[in-house]
Design an enzyme around this catalytic site. Structure first.
Site, PDB file in Angstrom:
ATOM      1  NE  ARG A 229      -4.238  -1.593   0.289  1.00  0.00           N
ATOM      2  CZ  ARG A 229      -4.342  -2.634  -0.546  1.00  0.00           C
ATOM      3  NH1 ARG A 229      -3.408  -2.851  -1.460  1.00  0.00           N
ATOM      4  NH2 ARG A 229      -5.379  -3.442  -0.467  1.00  0.00           N
ATOM      5  CD  GLU A 258      -3.000   2.906  -5.499  1.00  0.00           C
ATOM      6  OE1 GLU A 258      -3.794   1.983  -5.682  1.00  0.00           O
ATOM      7  OE2 GLU A 258      -1.914   2.774  -4.892  1.00  0.00           O
ATOM      8  CG  HIS A 277      -3.101  -1.049  -6.896  1.00  0.00           C
ATOM      9  ND1 HIS A 277      -3.464  -0.439  -5.717  1.00  0.00           N
ATOM     10  CD2 HIS A 277      -3.009  -2.375  -6.608  1.00  0.00           C
ATOM     11  CE1 HIS A 277      -3.602  -1.358  -4.762  1.00  0.00           C
ATOM     12  NE2 HIS A 277      -3.339  -2.543  -5.285  1.00  0.00           N
TER      13      HIS A 277
END
Lengths: 316, 316
Positions: A229, A258, A277
């Site tokens: 993360r 993000e 991602h």
């Protein structure tokens, strides 16, 4: 061959995906409608889940690794007599492969190669590294970390795994030579670390775990890879370390914030590799989920403990 | 500890590189001057090699994998009573690591990622592949191929190794599940092949082994990696296959011609990754040579067969 005694339903799509039907067969059961089944493999959303299940359904395999949404939607509470399992661990291999790719591409100076339009062998030679004999510290020894370790060993890397307890990380293809240390002793390993892979869950304790202080202890040849993360790395400190050459580069599948906004320095720094991602893309998930489901069908059929059981009292 | 009974000299640099002194100690011998030694590890050129060696020198370790230059310079013929060993195999691991990097970067769509300056997750998702469950055909099962196989196994790839004899490839970390086929039967494997790594020597038989016909049998998702010699691939046919999308991409550490001239289409094709024959850069060679030398010192000390013996009658 006689028909297997255990029947498993697959939902919500009808007919079910071929990979899931194969998973049921591989696990030693037969595919049946919900009315004739003892187990259910669910490949849909919480909103699509049936309000009521036939009494004969003992077990439901959910398609997500994190099942917060299933608790929130009330699915778990609505079926107190059913054992639920999550897909925790199923998607780790794809993310570990992505982490290895980012690390190798960095160490072997690939970004600069891809910008070249002429034969720059002498320029590039001094920048080409190898994982052989290098120490890779993997912060987080859950599914992704455990999948990554066996990928690093044949490359001749030394691995330091970091987990909360410091108890030695073990697993089917994890050699005894792996060093495990507890998060409490993390400060001691940076001087011995060549490269870092961040693969730990996001918690208050791991927030900005890789900060300016840690980055300052790494080497000018170090790559930092994050597949966990974005919050585990202090992004501003990372941008500074990349700009100054304090570290060699960063491979990031996750960022903070993000999505990474347009114009962010990480888009233009020549030693930052950003993948949006996408280390576990949808089309790879079904195959990984099918492998996980097949393993659980076999465990269900033979009465063994199921993988990734959901504990209603713990909420995961 | 008593002083080891066998003494090895290191030349031409004095003092010798620390890595080579360590290699001698690791192999169970002591470092000595040429006059007191039974073996010599040579890290210089043929031109620097002594015209005469003391009679006590039984063995010389040369620093190159291919020793044509040493024959040409007359070094081998000048010392008929000395056993020479080459460094064949020593540098394979670095090249294999590079091949793995090129393959992973291709399969995971890294080139397009590095051109992005915005979060293109949905665009990229469908293009992200994995080696899990895919068949990688390695053409050439010499040092590089044998080093690459154990790197691919933990990623879940199925490996088909291709060698001249078709005799099963074996080795310390090569599982029995590896399929080996002979070059004669190569045409049969393309339909089952997802990705190709070329790691065979350049010979008249292997010239343009990967041609238009082979490329047409591969898949739109296939990557072709070449870490051997440019001549093994028909470059014009490869450029066509890359341009038309007949294959997904190519990762090339070697090209034909080499150096690849400015303006060549391989520099601008978005699905070609070119590294300028830098998979085994000078600074990694010394460490790899030291590992190889240490293994041979140990064999020399204990009277075992030496690795990579040079046969004066064969010329290599």
């Amino acid at each position: 061959m006689s028909r297997p005694a255990v029947a498993i339903a697959i939902g919500p799509a009808d007919p079910p995906p071929a990979l899931l039907a194969k998973a049921v067969a591989d696990g030693g059961a037969s595919v049946a409608g919900l009315g004739e089944a003892q187990g259910l493999i669910w490949a849909g959303t919480p909103g699509q889940f049936p309000d009521e299940l036939p009494e004969a359904i003992e077990w439901v395999q959910l398609p997500a690794a994190g099942v917060e949404d299933w608790f929130t939607a009330g699915v778990i509470a609505a079926h107190p007599n059913v054992r639920f399992t999550s897909a925790a661990g199923a998607f780790a291999a794809s993310v570990a492969e992505h982490a290895l790719m980012l690390l190798l591409a960095g160490v072997r100076y690939l970004p600069e190669h891809l910008r070249a339009d002429t034969w720059r062998q002498q320029d590039f030679f001094p920048h080409i590294g190898s994982l052989r004999g290098k120490t890779v510290t993997i912060v987080g020894a859950g599914g992704i970390g455990k999948a990554l370790i066996p990928m690093l060993i044949p490359l001749g890397a030394h691995v330091i795994a970091v987990n909360r307890s410091g108890r030695p990380v073990t697993g089917p293809r994890i050699p005894d030579t792996i060093e495990t240390i507890s998060t409490d002793h993390l400060a001691r390993v940076w001087a011995r670390t060549d490269h870092v892979v961040v693969a730990a869950p996001a918690t208050p304790e791991t927030n900005h775990l890789i900060d300016a202080d840690v980055l300052a202890r790494l080497k000018p040849s170090s790559w930092v890879v994050n597949v966990a993360r974005g919050s585990l790395i202090d992004t501003d400190a990372l941008v500074s370390a990349l700009s100054s050459g304090a570290i060699a580069g960063a491979g990031l599948d996750v960022t903070e914030p993000e999505p990474l906004p347009d114009g962010h320095p990480l888009w233009s720094l020549p030693n930052a590799i950003v993948t949006p991602h996408d280390s576990n893309p949808p089309q790879l998930r079904l195959a990984a989920f099918a492998d996980h489901a097949a393993a659980n069908v076999e465990r269900f059929v033979t009465g063994k403990d199921l993988l990734a059981p959901v504990d209603p009292s713990l909420g995961y």
